[in-house]
Design a protein around this motif. Structure first.
Motif, PDB file in Angstrom:
ATOM      1  N   GLY A 409     -26.042  43.257 -42.669  1.00  0.00           N
ATOM      2  CA  GLY A 409     -27.314  43.800 -42.180  1.00  0.00           C
ATOM      3  C   GLY A 409     -27.463  43.678 -40.688  1.00  0.00           C
ATOM      4  O   GLY A 409     -27.243  44.653 -39.960  1.00  0.00           O
ATOM      5  N   PRO A 410     -27.828  42.492 -40.168  1.00  0.00           N
ATOM      6  CA  PRO A 410     -28.038  42.380 -38.721  1.00  0.00           C
ATOM      7  C   PRO A 410     -26.736  42.591 -37.954  1.00  0.00           C
ATOM      8  O   PRO A 410     -25.656  42.179 -38.395  1.00  0.00           O
ATOM      9  N   ALA A 411     -26.829  43.223 -36.791  1.00  0.00           N
ATOM     10  CA  ALA A 411     -25.655  43.419 -35.943  1.00  0.00           C
ATOM     11  C   ALA A 411     -25.242  42.086 -35.327  1.00  0.00           C
ATOM     12  O   ALA A 411     -26.079  41.261 -34.959  1.00  0.00           O
ATOM     13  N   ALA A 412     -23.944  41.873 -35.247  1.00  0.00           N
ATOM     14  CA  ALA A 412     -23.392  40.671 -34.623  1.00  0.00           C
ATOM     15  C   ALA A 412     -22.663  41.074 -33.346  1.00  0.00           C
ATOM     16  O   ALA A 412     -22.050  42.151 -33.272  1.00  0.00           O
ATOM     17  N   GLU A 413     -22.732  40.231 -32.347  1.00  0.00           N
ATOM     18  CA  GLU A 413     -21.986  40.443 -31.104  1.00  0.00           C
ATOM     19  C   GLU A 413     -20.840  39.446 -31.061  1.00  0.00           C
ATOM     20  O   GLU A 413     -21.035  38.252 -31.273  1.00  0.00           O
ATOM     21  N   PHE A 414     -19.630  39.936 -30.790  1.00  0.00           N
ATOM     22  CA  PHE A 414     -18.462  39.057 -30.773  1.00  0.00           C
ATOM     23  C   PHE A 414     -17.370  39.673 -29.907  1.00  0.00           C
ATOM     24  O   PHE A 414     -17.466  40.819 -29.451  1.00  0.00           O
ATOM     25  N   THR A 415     -16.337  38.884 -29.686  1.00  0.00           N
ATOM     26  CA  THR A 415     -15.220  39.285 -28.833  1.00  0.00           C
ATOM     27  C   THR A 415     -13.934  39.281 -29.640  1.00  0.00           C
ATOM     28  O   THR A 415     -13.688  38.374 -30.434  1.00  0.00           O
ATOM     29  N   VAL A 416     -13.115  40.292 -29.425  1.00  0.00           N
ATOM     30  CA  VAL A 416     -11.786  40.369 -30.030  1.00  0.00           C
ATOM     31  C   VAL A 416     -10.759  40.269 -28.911  1.00  0.00           C
ATOM     32  O   VAL A 416     -10.686  41.150 -28.046  1.00  0.00           O
ATOM     33  N   GLY A 417      -9.998  39.181 -28.891  1.00  0.00           N
ATOM     34  CA  GLY A 417      -8.948  39.033 -27.887  1.00  0.00           C
ATOM     35  C   GLY A 417      -7.780  39.948 -28.191  1.00  0.00           C
ATOM     36  O   GLY A 417      -7.382  40.114 -29.351  1.00  0.00           O
ATOM     37  N   LEU A 418      -7.222  40.548 -27.144  1.00  0.00           N
ATOM     38  CA  LEU A 418      -6.093  41.468 -27.289  1.00  0.00           C
ATOM     39  C   LEU A 418      -4.781  40.862 -26.798  1.00  0.00           C
ATOM     40  O   LEU A 418      -3.778  41.570 -26.699  1.00  0.00           O
ATOM     41  N   GLY A 419      -4.804  39.571 -26.491  1.00  0.00           N
ATOM     42  CA  GLY A 419      -3.574  38.942 -26.007  1.00  0.00           C
ATOM     43  C   GLY A 419      -3.332  39.217 -24.540  1.00  0.00           C
ATOM     44  O   GLY A 419      -4.187  39.739 -23.826  1.00  0.00           O
ATOM     45  N   ARG A 420      -2.137  38.873 -24.103  1.00  0.00           N
ATOM     46  CA  ARG A 420      -1.786  38.976 -22.687  1.00  0.00           C
ATOM     47  C   ARG A 420      -1.054  40.280 -22.408  1.00  0.00           C
ATOM     48  O   ARG A 420      -0.180  40.701 -23.161  1.00  0.00           O
ATOM     49  N   LEU A 421      -1.416  40.912 -21.304  1.00  0.00           N
ATOM     50  CA  LEU A 421      -0.751  42.115 -20.837  1.00  0.00           C
ATOM     51  C   LEU A 421      -0.122  41.838 -19.472  1.00  0.00           C
ATOM     52  O   LEU A 421      -0.638  41.038 -18.686  1.00  0.00           O
ATOM     53  N   ALA A 422       0.972  42.497 -19.215  1.00  0.00           N
ATOM     54  CA  ALA A 422       1.582  42.487 -17.884  1.00  0.00           C
ATOM     55  C   ALA A 422       2.202  43.870 -17.719  1.00  0.00           C
ATOM     56  O   ALA A 422       3.356  44.105 -18.084  1.00  0.00           O
ATOM     57  N   ARG A 423       1.418  44.779 -17.170  1.00  0.00           N
ATOM     58  CA  ARG A 423       1.785  46.188 -17.268  1.00  0.00           C
ATOM     59  C   ARG A 423       1.207  46.989 -16.113  1.00  0.00           C
ATOM     60  O   ARG A 423       0.072  46.777 -15.701  1.00  0.00           O
ATOM     61  N   ARG A 424       1.997  47.896 -15.578  1.00  0.00           N
ATOM     62  CA  ARG A 424       1.492  48.897 -14.645  1.00  0.00           C
ATOM     63  C   ARG A 424       1.242  50.186 -15.416  1.00  0.00           C
ATOM     64  O   ARG A 424       2.144  50.732 -16.063  1.00  0.00           O
ATOM     65  N   LEU A 425       0.010  50.674 -15.359  1.00  0.00           N
ATOM     66  CA  LEU A 425      -0.374  51.919 -16.018  1.00  0.00           C
ATOM     67  C   LEU A 425      -0.449  53.013 -14.972  1.00  0.00           C
ATOM     68  O   LEU A 425      -1.173  52.871 -13.981  1.00  0.00           O
ATOM     69  N   PRO A 426       0.277  54.082 -15.131  1.00  0.00           N
ATOM     70  CA  PRO A 426       0.287  55.119 -14.101  1.00  0.00           C
ATOM     71  C   PRO A 426      -1.027  55.878 -14.023  1.00  0.00           C
ATOM     72  O   PRO A 426      -1.827  55.904 -14.973  1.00  0.00           O
ATOM     73  N   ALA A 427      -1.269  56.487 -12.883  1.00  0.00           N
ATOM     74  CA  ALA A 427      -2.440  57.347 -12.710  1.00  0.00           C
ATOM     75  C   ALA A 427      -2.419  58.451 -13.765  1.00  0.00           C
ATOM     76  O   ALA A 427      -1.363  58.975 -14.131  1.00  0.00           O
TER      77      ALA A 427
END
Length: 493
Positions: A409-427
């Motif tokens: 019923g009530p909405a919950a606020e929480f965080t989902v960790g995505l782990g560690r990244l080490a990445r260059r993302l191009p334009a």
């Protein structure tokens, strides 16, 4: 050179000595994966002046006894270390070396053995810290396919059958979907008495806590695409010895032999040569104190210092569809699926960022914060972060899964960790965010009944609501171009 095979307190051990006379430092590898696989590695250590030993752990391959994962490694390792130090060819110095489960053996010797048996340095690659760390995410979600694959290949048997799970899935594609999961051995057609006990392990962090009191140098090596990236970094950060080094590249569990799609030629490192040079410095006490290391930035040729971390930045995301969706464990979102269905009842919430106006260097822990509702008392939330190239190709960057038990019923606020990244993302890259209820078969399905997913026999669909205005993708972004480093020099100084 053919190694000499001896029995060390009954355990089969291959010994390869360097040419010439003298007392040598020793390298000790203890493995459940067949010591004969390491003979080329032994020759490499011997050429560099080390007495090299590899041992089948108790109950595996040529070593007698019963095989109980994680139970005997400190005691059996201590016996091997004391035996080495009594040999005339030994100068008394030992480096414990291992990858995956063999890294667990090295760490158990370093952290759990009596003081007189502990090694003088440790090299731990893609380390397995313990059964709880391998079986579950920190939130408790079960890592199903990886554990099923390992247990099918190696559990409760003297030898190994690396393709056991693949062959079983070929015969029964729905193998991992059968309930209850605790009965998987029956469907595999062989006895696996240790399988149920695996899921009873919930205590995480025991070795990590002991690492704070370590008394010797550490070299931790991992890959951004490995299951145990977080454990590798945590081990390095927790290490209390005189020095700790971290080498992390865009590799999978096989390290340089398993480069990821973002690996570049500059990420090819001769690990054998690096290990030997580090071991010499570690035994001589010539490494600078403190925590240092190098991280390969995927998608670019750069290596950056291991202590470089981006600043959290929230990326704008807009809803494509599925703010209301159904998480049906009878039709779970597939782990390896990158295509997105465009018709039918939504099975995920889908959001996307605008194209990146310039290249983005992301280094550190990523996360998603959201406000959402499930109509069942137990719900898993799986978040997939996917990079969409300007040409339209999709590549998964990260996955995070948490288990929530919020009142329906009530909405919950929480965080989902995505782990560690080490990445260059191009334009021009767009980031696609998928919020779903499952990540199967990589993770077990939450039955949504409140029952244990390992013993559950009944599944319920779960209605989900995601507030798209309260979804925040937070990435660790480097504000300036990173200063490059030489990984070899960084590890050896």
């Amino acid at each position: 050179m053919t190694p000499l095979t001896v029995a060390v307190e009954g355990l089969a051990t291959d010994v390869q000595l360097p040419d010439g006379d003298g007392a040598f430092p020793a390298v000790l590898i203890r493995t459940p994966y067949d010591r004969r696989r390491h003979r080329a590695e032994l020759r490499g250590w011997a050429r560099r002046g080390f007495a090299a030993l590899v041992q089948d752990v108790r109950g595996r391959h040529a070593s007698p006894g019963e095989w109980h994962p994680y139970e005997n490694e400190a005691a059996d390792g201590a016996t091997a270390a004391r035996w080495i130090r009594r040999q005339t060819w030994s100068n008394g110095r030992i480096v414990a070396v291992g990858a995956s489960y063999a890294a667990h053996c090295a760490l158990a010797l370093a952290l759990d053995a009596p003081e007189d048996a502990r090694p003088d340095a440790v090299i731990a690659a893609v380390p397995v810290l313990g059964p709880a760390e391998t079986a579950r995410e920190p939130s408790g979600v079960e890592r199903l396919s990886a554990r099923a694959g390992w247990w099918a290949a190696h559990g409760d048997r003297r030898d190994s059958d690396e393709d056991a799970l693949e062959k079983a899935l070929a015969a029964d594609p729905g193998l991992l979907a059968h309930l209850p999961l605790i009965d998987l051995p029956v469907r595999l057609g062989r006895s696996l008495p240790s399988w149920p006990g695996l899921w009873g392990h919930r205590e995480r962090g025991r070795l990590r806590a002991r690492a704070r009191h370590a008394g010797m140098p550490l070299l931790a090596v991992g890959g951004h695409h490995d299951h145990f990236t977080e454990d590798t970094v945590t081990l390095w950060r927790s290490w209390g010895g005189p020095s700790a080094r971290l080498l992390m590249g865009p590799w999978g569990h096989g390290l340089v032999a398993a480069p990821g799609p973002d690996a570049r030629p500059a990420h090819r490192v001769s690990l054998g040569e690096l290990y030997a040079r580090w071991a010499r410095l570690a035994l001589a006490g010539d490494l600078a104190c403190g925590h240092r290391g190098a991280v390969g930035l995927g998608g670019s040729p750069l290596w950056v210092p291991a202590d470089v971390e981006g600043e959290p930045r929230t990326e704008n995301v807009r809803l494509l569809h599925g703010s209301s969706f159904t998480a049906d464990p009878e039709r779970p979102l597939a782990s390896q699926q990158l295509t997105v269905p465009t018709d039918g009842t939504p099975d995920r919430c889908l959001l996307v960022t605008p194209p990146l106006p310039r290249p983005l260097d992301v280094v550190g822990a990523a996360e998603v914060r959201l406000r959402a509702t499930a109509d069942t008392p137990s719900a898993d939330w799986a978040v997939h972060l996917v990079a969409l190239s300007p040409e339209g190709a999709a590549e998964r960057l990260a996955v995070g899964v948490v288990r929530r038990e919020d009142p329906p019923g009530p909405a919950a606020e929480f965080t989902v960790g995505l782990g560690r990244l080490a990445r260059r993302l191009p334009a021009g890259t767009r980031l696609r965010l998928e919020i779903a209820g499952h990540h199967f078969p990589a993770h077990a399905r939450n039955p949504h009944t409140g029952d244990d997913p390992v013993t559950a026999t009944r599944l319920l669909a779960s209605r989900r609501e995601v507030d798209p205005w309260h979804v925040a993708l937070r990435l660790p972004v480097l504000r300036t171009r990173p200063m490059p480093t030489d990984p070899v020099q960084e590890i050896l100084r």
